[in-house]
Design a protein around this motif. Structure first.
Motif, short mmCIF file in Angstrom:
data_model
loop_
_atom_site.label_atom_id
_atom_site.label_comp_id
_atom_site.label_asym_id
_atom_site.label_seq_id
_atom_site.Cartn_x
_atom_site.Cartn_y
_atom_site.Cartn_z
N VAL A 152 -6.23 4.78 -6.79
CA VAL A 152 -6.04 4.60 -8.24
C VAL A 152 -5.04 3.72 -8.59
O VAL A 152 -5.17 2.87 -9.52
CB VAL A 152 -6.08 6.01 -8.77
N PHE A 153 -3.86 3.83 -8.05
CA PHE A 153 -2.65 3.09 -8.56
C PHE A 153 -2.23 2.16 -7.51
O PHE A 153 -2.53 2.17 -6.39
CB PHE A 153 -1.48 4.19 -8.87
N GLY A 154 -1.41 1.22 -7.94
CA GLY A 154 -0.77 0.32 -7.03
C GLY A 154 0.79 0.94 -6.17
O GLY A 154 1.10 2.05 -6.55
N LYS A 155 1.15 0.18 -5.24
CA LYS A 155 2.30 0.59 -4.48
C LYS A 155 3.53 0.86 -5.34
O LYS A 155 4.28 1.92 -5.38
CB LYS A 155 2.63 -0.63 -3.44
N LYS A 156 3.66 0.04 -6.55
CA LYS A 156 4.71 0.32 -7.36
C LYS A 156 4.73 1.37 -8.11
O LYS A 156 5.71 2.14 -8.36
CB LYS A 156 4.83 -1.12 -8.50
N ASN A 157 3.53 1.94 -8.72
CA ASN A 157 3.17 2.91 -9.34
C ASN A 157 3.49 4.10 -8.55
O ASN A 157 4.20 5.05 -8.99
CB ASN A 157 1.51 3.13 -9.81
N TYR A 158 3.22 4.26 -7.33
CA TYR A 158 3.46 5.44 -6.35
C TYR A 158 4.76 5.45 -6.02
O TYR A 158 5.47 6.43 -6.00
CB TYR A 158 2.57 5.17 -5.08
N LEU A 159 5.40 4.35 -5.80
CA LEU A 159 6.84 4.60 -5.88
C LEU A 159 7.74 5.12 -6.79
O LEU A 159 8.80 5.72 -6.85
CB LEU A 159 7.61 3.20 -5.55
N LEU A 160 7.30 4.37 -8.09
CA LEU A 160 7.92 5.21 -9.30
C LEU A 160 7.74 6.52 -9.37
O LEU A 160 8.38 7.63 -9.77
CB LEU A 160 7.39 4.44 -10.69
N MET A 161 6.39 6.98 -9.33
CA MET A 161 6.09 8.40 -9.21
C MET A 161 7.00 9.29 -8.23
O MET A 161 7.56 10.38 -8.47
CB MET A 161 4.68 8.68 -8.95
N GLY A 162 7.16 8.76 -6.96
CA GLY A 162 8.10 9.44 -5.90
C GLY A 162 9.48 9.64 -6.50
O GLY A 162 9.99 10.67 -6.41
#
Length: 77
Positions: free
Chosen positions: A7-17
């Motif tokens: 659903v999200f890109g790599k940048k989004n998942y890093l920010l969520m983490g």
């Protein structure tokens, strides 16, 4: 067979983490300060770490989570 997409890109998942990490740090800073004896008051529960810094870090983590979800992902195609 279909290719699996996220659903999200790599940048989004890093920010969520990073947001989850900030929220965890905020809760850790808020912990403690209790008294061994329930009949004795411990003024340590009212220090600036628990009343100011921990809530600010929690709010920063929540704001980062919202930003990570709302930021458009940079998908190819």
């Amino acid at each position: 067979m279909q290719e699996q997409t996220f659903v999200f890109g790599k940048k989004n998942y890093l920010l969520m983490g990073a947001g989850v990490l900030l929220i965890g740090i905020g809760y850790l800073l808020m912990a403690g300060g209790g008294s061994e004896d329930p009949n004795v008051f411990n003024p340590e529960i009212f220090n600036s770490r628990r009343l100011t810094w921990a809530p600010l870090i929690l709010l920063a983590g929540l704001a980062l989570e919202i930003y990570a979800i709302m930021t458009p992902s940079e998908k190819n195609g």
